[in-house]
Design a protein around this motif. Structure first.
Motif, PDB file in Angstrom:
ATOM      1  N   GLN A   3       0.936  -1.015  -0.120  1.00  0.00           N
ATOM      2  CA  GLN A   3       0.151   0.243   0.168  1.00  0.00           C
ATOM      3  C   GLN A   3       0.921   1.360  -0.168  1.00  0.00           C
ATOM      4  O   GLN A   3       0.423   2.121  -0.802  1.00  0.00           O
ATOM      5  N   ARG A   4       1.705   1.067   0.554  1.00  0.00           N
ATOM      6  CA  ARG A   4       3.142   2.221   0.294  1.00  0.00           C
ATOM      7  C   ARG A   4       3.250   2.864  -1.007  1.00  0.00           C
ATOM      8  O   ARG A   4       3.476   4.154  -1.228  1.00  0.00           O
ATOM      9  N   GLU A   5       3.481   1.677  -1.097  1.00  0.00           N
ATOM     10  CA  GLU A   5       3.955   2.245  -2.768  1.00  0.00           C
ATOM     11  C   GLU A   5       2.872   2.550  -4.193  1.00  0.00           C
ATOM     12  O   GLU A   5       3.496   3.506  -4.758  1.00  0.00           O
ATOM     13  N   LEU A   6       1.652   2.624  -3.554  1.00  0.00           N
ATOM     14  CA  LEU A   6       1.172   2.519  -3.897  1.00  0.00           C
ATOM     15  C   LEU A   6       0.742   4.164  -4.302  1.00  0.00           C
ATOM     16  O   LEU A   6       0.580   5.244  -4.478  1.00  0.00           O
ATOM     17  N   GLN A   7       0.617   4.657  -2.437  1.00  0.00           N
ATOM     18  CA  GLN A   7       0.040   6.106  -2.139  1.00  0.00           C
ATOM     19  C   GLN A   7       1.817   6.473  -2.213  1.00  0.00           C
ATOM     20  O   GLN A   7       1.381   7.844  -2.429  1.00  0.00           O
ATOM     21  N   ASP A   8       2.964   6.548  -2.117  1.00  0.00           N
ATOM     22  CA  ASP A   8       4.062   7.017  -2.466  1.00  0.00           C
ATOM     23  C   ASP A   8       3.801   7.267  -4.127  1.00  0.00           C
ATOM     24  O   ASP A   8       3.983   8.919  -4.483  1.00  0.00           O
ATOM     25  N   GLU A   9       3.634   6.929  -5.276  1.00  0.00           N
ATOM     26  CA  GLU A   9       3.274   6.927  -6.469  1.00  0.00           C
ATOM     27  C   GLU A   9       2.153   7.600  -6.773  1.00  0.00           C
ATOM     28  O   GLU A   9       2.100   9.135  -7.348  1.00  0.00           O
ATOM     29  N   VAL A  10       1.058   7.752  -6.358  1.00  0.00           N
ATOM     30  CA  VAL A  10       0.276   8.312  -6.041  1.00  0.00           C
ATOM     31  C   VAL A  10       0.576  10.122  -5.329  1.00  0.00           C
ATOM     32  O   VAL A  10       0.083  11.045  -6.478  1.00  0.00           O
ATOM     33  N   LEU A  11       1.288  10.196  -4.623  1.00  0.00           N
ATOM     34  CA  LEU A  11       1.191  11.567  -3.821  1.00  0.00           C
ATOM     35  C   LEU A  11       2.458  12.263  -4.680  1.00  0.00           C
ATOM     36  O   LEU A  11       2.468  13.493  -4.759  1.00  0.00           O
ATOM     37  N   THR A  12       3.571  11.656  -5.235  1.00  0.00           N
ATOM     38  CA  THR A  12       4.695  12.096  -5.912  1.00  0.00           C
ATOM     39  C   THR A  12       3.817  12.225  -7.868  1.00  0.00           C
ATOM     40  O   THR A  12       3.994  14.008  -7.400  1.00  0.00           O
ATOM     41  N   ARG A  13       3.063  12.016  -8.127  1.00  0.00           N
ATOM     42  CA  ARG A  13       1.767  12.353  -9.005  1.00  0.00           C
ATOM     43  C   ARG A  13       1.110  13.164  -9.132  1.00  0.00           C
ATOM     44  O   ARG A  13       1.393  14.657  -9.407  1.00  0.00           O
ATOM     45  N   LEU A  14       0.731  13.555  -8.003  1.00  0.00           N
ATOM     46  CA  LEU A  14       0.114  14.819  -7.685  1.00  0.00           C
ATOM     47  C   LEU A  14       0.766  16.143  -6.644  1.00  0.00           C
ATOM     48  O   LEU A  14       0.561  16.900  -7.340  1.00  0.00           O
ATOM     49  N   TYR A  15       2.270  15.765  -6.464  1.00  0.00           N
ATOM     50  CA  TYR A  15       3.221  16.754  -6.362  1.00  0.00           C
ATOM     51  C   TYR A  15       3.686  17.108  -7.568  1.00  0.00           C
ATOM     52  O   TYR A  15       3.425  18.616  -8.035  1.00  0.00           O
ATOM     53  N   ASP A  16       3.680  16.891  -8.444  1.00  0.00           N
ATOM     54  CA  ASP A  16       4.436  17.034  -9.916  1.00  0.00           C
ATOM     55  C   ASP A  16       2.952  18.224  -9.998  1.00  0.00           C
ATOM     56  O   ASP A  16       3.601  19.120 -11.025  1.00  0.00           O
ATOM     57  N   VAL A  17       1.734  17.642 -10.526  1.00  0.00           N
ATOM     58  CA  VAL A  17       0.645  18.339 -10.578  1.00  0.00           C
ATOM     59  C   VAL A  17       0.608  19.332  -9.937  1.00  0.00           C
ATOM     60  O   VAL A  17       0.486  20.817 -10.567  1.00  0.00           O
ATOM     61  N   VAL A  18       0.633  19.719  -8.663  1.00  0.00           N
ATOM     62  CA  VAL A  18       0.517  21.285  -7.788  1.00  0.00           C
ATOM     63  C   VAL A  18       1.936  21.589  -8.351  1.00  0.00           C
ATOM     64  O   VAL A  18       1.548  23.170  -8.740  1.00  0.00           O
ATOM     65  N   VAL A  19       2.836  21.062  -7.873  1.00  0.00           N
ATOM     66  CA  VAL A  19       3.981  21.434  -7.861  1.00  0.00           C
ATOM     67  C   VAL A  19       5.275  21.791  -9.140  1.00  0.00           C
ATOM     68  O   VAL A  19       6.368  20.608  -9.074  1.00  0.00           O
TER      69      VAL A  19
END
Length: 202
Positions: free
Chosen positions: A53-69
């Protein structure tokens, strides 16, 4: 996201579904069953791409940060380092807005991570958000260190300081205030950035 013959791969379906869930509820726990169902894939397929689950969370949050900043913002040397770092930090605060939007964001944060008993799932979900935030700010500081705009030092410690400032500012955005919240916030951001850029021992 990669497409094959006009179709998303199962991995990308999972990431897209998880990002939608986080977009709808920033505190979403991203359970394997819920994400797989939303993505229209089997739990086995999800586990193949994201064993934990951590790998999934990390991937999603990385993508979201890429969109925001977007990462390229910190690399733009036509802009002074002070302005670049302050702007990156400002972008982290931007999505919640000020006033009603900030209150809603704080309410969700409270509901998901402060009010409930700190179970392992709650800790894991918050740790994923904290980890990605820390990783992103450390990256910005490393870029500035490598270009000589920031003295070598403990960028992890500096990043934690800046994230603490952001946490305080996000709370201030939700509280009733006299005068311009954004002007006071801007002053605080520059004070924090100047403290970091001028640091030699941190």
């Amino acid at each position: 996201m990669t497409e094959r013959n006009g179709q998303l791969s199962s991995r990308d379906k999972v990431v897209r579904a998880a990002m939608q869930m986080i977009g709808e509820n920033p505190g979403a726990k991203l359970s394997v069953r819920a994400v797989a169902a939303r993505a229209g894939v089997s739990t086995g397929s999800l586990r193949f791409h994201f064993p934990t689950q951590r790998e999934l969370q990390d991937e999603v949050l990385t993508r979201l940060y890429d969109v925001v900043v977007p990462a390229e913002k910190i690399h733009d040397r036509t802009v002074p380092a002070r302005e670049r770092l302050a702007d990156c930090l400002r972008q982290v605060l931007a999505p919640a807005g000020v006033g009603a939007g900030a209150r809603e964001a704080f309410h969700l944060l409270h509901e998901q991570f402060i009010a409930p008993e700190p179970t392992e799932k709650v800790r894991e979900a918050y740790a994923a958000i904290e980890r990605e935030g820390l990783r992103r700010v450390e990256f910005w500081l490393t870029v500035l260190t490598e270009e000589g705009a920031l003295a070598a030092g403990d960028n992890s410690r500096r990043a934690r300081f800046l994230l603490s400032v952001l946490n305080g500012l996000s709370l201030e955005r939700a509280l009733p205030a006299e005068g311009s919240v954004l002007q006071a916030e801007n002053d605080t951001l520059y004070l924090a950035v100047d403290a970091v850029l001028g640091s030699t021992t941190c």
